[in-house]
Motif scaffolding. Structure first.
Motif, PDB file in Angstrom:
ATOM      1  N   VAL A 117      59.149  21.086  61.277  1.00  0.00           N
ATOM      2  CA  VAL A 117      60.199  20.991  59.979  1.00  0.00           C
ATOM      3  C   VAL A 117      60.838  21.960  59.656  1.00  0.00           C
ATOM      4  CG1 VAL A 117      59.924  20.332  57.558  1.00  0.00           C
ATOM      5  CG2 VAL A 117      58.568  18.972  59.336  1.00  0.00           C
ATOM      6  N   ARG A 138      63.756  22.603  61.896  1.00  0.00           N
ATOM      7  CA  ARG A 138      64.665  21.201  62.405  1.00  0.00           C
ATOM      8  C   ARG A 138      65.128  20.450  61.180  1.00  0.00           C
ATOM      9  NH1 ARG A 138      64.936  19.950  67.844  1.00  0.00           N
ATOM     10  NH2 ARG A 138      64.023  21.639  69.015  1.00  0.00           N
ATOM     11  N   ARG A 139      64.390  20.591  59.967  1.00  0.00           N
ATOM     12  CA  ARG A 139      64.897  19.845  58.835  1.00  0.00           C
ATOM     13  C   ARG A 139      65.243  20.665  57.651  1.00  0.00           C
ATOM     14  NH1 ARG A 139      63.153  14.450  58.520  1.00  0.00           N
ATOM     15  NH2 ARG A 139      64.219  14.628  56.612  1.00  0.00           N
ATOM     16  N   ASP A 143      66.615  20.029  54.920  1.00  0.00           N
ATOM     17  CA  ASP A 143      66.673  19.421  53.811  1.00  0.00           C
ATOM     18  C   ASP A 143      65.108  19.171  53.227  1.00  0.00           C
ATOM     19  OD1 ASP A 143      65.830  17.805  56.364  1.00  0.00           O
ATOM     20  OD2 ASP A 143      65.585  15.977  54.874  1.00  0.00           O
ATOM     21  N   THR A 168      59.121  17.536  50.674  1.00  0.00           N
ATOM     22  CA  THR A 168      58.713  18.685  52.228  1.00  0.00           C
ATOM     23  C   THR A 168      57.465  18.015  52.529  1.00  0.00           C
ATOM     24  OG1 THR A 168      59.841  20.514  51.286  1.00  0.00           O
ATOM     25  CG2 THR A 168      58.192  20.735  52.915  1.00  0.00           C
ATOM     26  N   VAL A 204      57.663  14.721  54.344  1.00  0.00           N
ATOM     27  CA  VAL A 204      58.507  14.869  55.822  1.00  0.00           C
ATOM     28  C   VAL A 204      57.488  15.376  56.935  1.00  0.00           C
ATOM     29  CG1 VAL A 204      60.156  16.083  57.041  1.00  0.00           C
ATOM     30  CG2 VAL A 204      60.569  15.062  54.804  1.00  0.00           C
ATOM     31  N   TYR A 248      56.136  13.951  60.468  1.00  0.00           N
ATOM     32  CA  TYR A 248      56.203  14.834  61.594  1.00  0.00           C
ATOM     33  C   TYR A 248      54.687  14.820  62.195  1.00  0.00           C
ATOM     34  CZ  TYR A 248      61.056  15.835  62.152  1.00  0.00           C
ATOM     35  OH  TYR A 248      62.370  16.083  62.291  1.00  0.00           O
ATOM     36  N   SER A 253      70.665  24.674  63.372  1.00  0.00           N
ATOM     37  CA  SER A 253      69.779  25.161  62.693  1.00  0.00           C
ATOM     38  C   SER A 253      70.280  26.617  62.437  1.00  0.00           C
ATOM     39  CB  SER A 253      68.505  25.333  63.418  1.00  0.00           C
ATOM     40  OG  SER A 253      67.540  26.393  62.664  1.00  0.00           O
TER      41      SER A 253
END
Length: 216
Positions: A41, A44-45, A47, A61, A64, A68, A88
């Motif tokens: 996360v 790659r994330r 947001d 967070t 998410v 994952y 990224s």
């Protein structure tokens, strides 16, 4: 040119794979599956990564990361091992090395030193140890320095030192290899090999605020 973050990434991936998804870590409340999800996360994330350190986005967070964590464990390790995607921030030149050398070193030790039969501290290559020392100042001030009730002097075996924490009449000296000092700064001191010297009352006050090496 050495890439210490890449070397620590591969070591961390190997440790996660060997431990399996349900092993303990030194990250409070996290299994190896949780840690692997966090690592994916984080790069790659974007947001969701903004809430990793708390704040108004922390709930998002966590949701998410939990999603994952439900993925196959082998997929999480594969994604982490493959490195950041092209878009990224960590894919920018130099960003991975600057941001992740300490991050991955600490998390590798979170896996290696957890549980009832932790691995002993490993020898860290000289170049990587120097890179850890050079990067110690900021996390030492932001992490250990903010939590410590006494002045701290973090001492390299070669005589170099770094002072953090509140000014006062007492100073506690923490001496050890750079990797061990990094782990202490991030609250993993109970599983380190460090020498702690200072007035007994100051050491006890510090022990209540930050983990120190376990007494013999």
């Amino acid at each position: 040119m050495s890439n210490h973050a890449l070397a620590e990434r591969h070591r961390l991936a190997e440790l996660l794979a060997a431990a399996g998804p349900d092993a303990p870590t030194l990250c409070a409340g996290w299994s190896t599956r949780d840690l692997a999800a966090h690592l994916v996360v984080r790069e790659r994330r974007p947001d969701a990564a903004a809430g990793i350190r708390g704040g108004p986005l922390a709930g998002w967070t966590q949701r998410v990361q939990d999603s994952y964590a439900e993925r196959p464990y082998e997929e999480l390790i594969r994604l982490f091992r493959s490195g950041p995607p092209a878009l990224s921030l960590f894919a920018l030149p130099g960003a991975d090395e600057a941001a992740n050398t300490i991050e991955y070193y600490v998390h590798a030790e979170d896996v290696a030193r957890a549980g009832d039969d932790p691995r002993p501290p490993r020898p860290v290559p000289a170049g990587r140890a120097e890179a850890l020392w050079r990067r110690l100042s900021l996390p030492a001030r932001l992490e250990a320095g903010r939590r410590s009730p006494v002045r701290l002097e973090l001492c390299h075996p070669d005589g170099r030192s770094l002072a953090v924490g509140p000014a006062g009449p007492s100073t506690v000296r923490i001496t050890g290899e750079p990797g061990e000092l990094v782990l202490f700064a991030f609250g993993r001191g109970a599983r380190t090999e460090l020498e702690v010297d200072g007035p007994s009352d100051a050491v006890e006050a510090l022990r209540h605020a930050l983990p120190l090496p376990e007494r013999p």
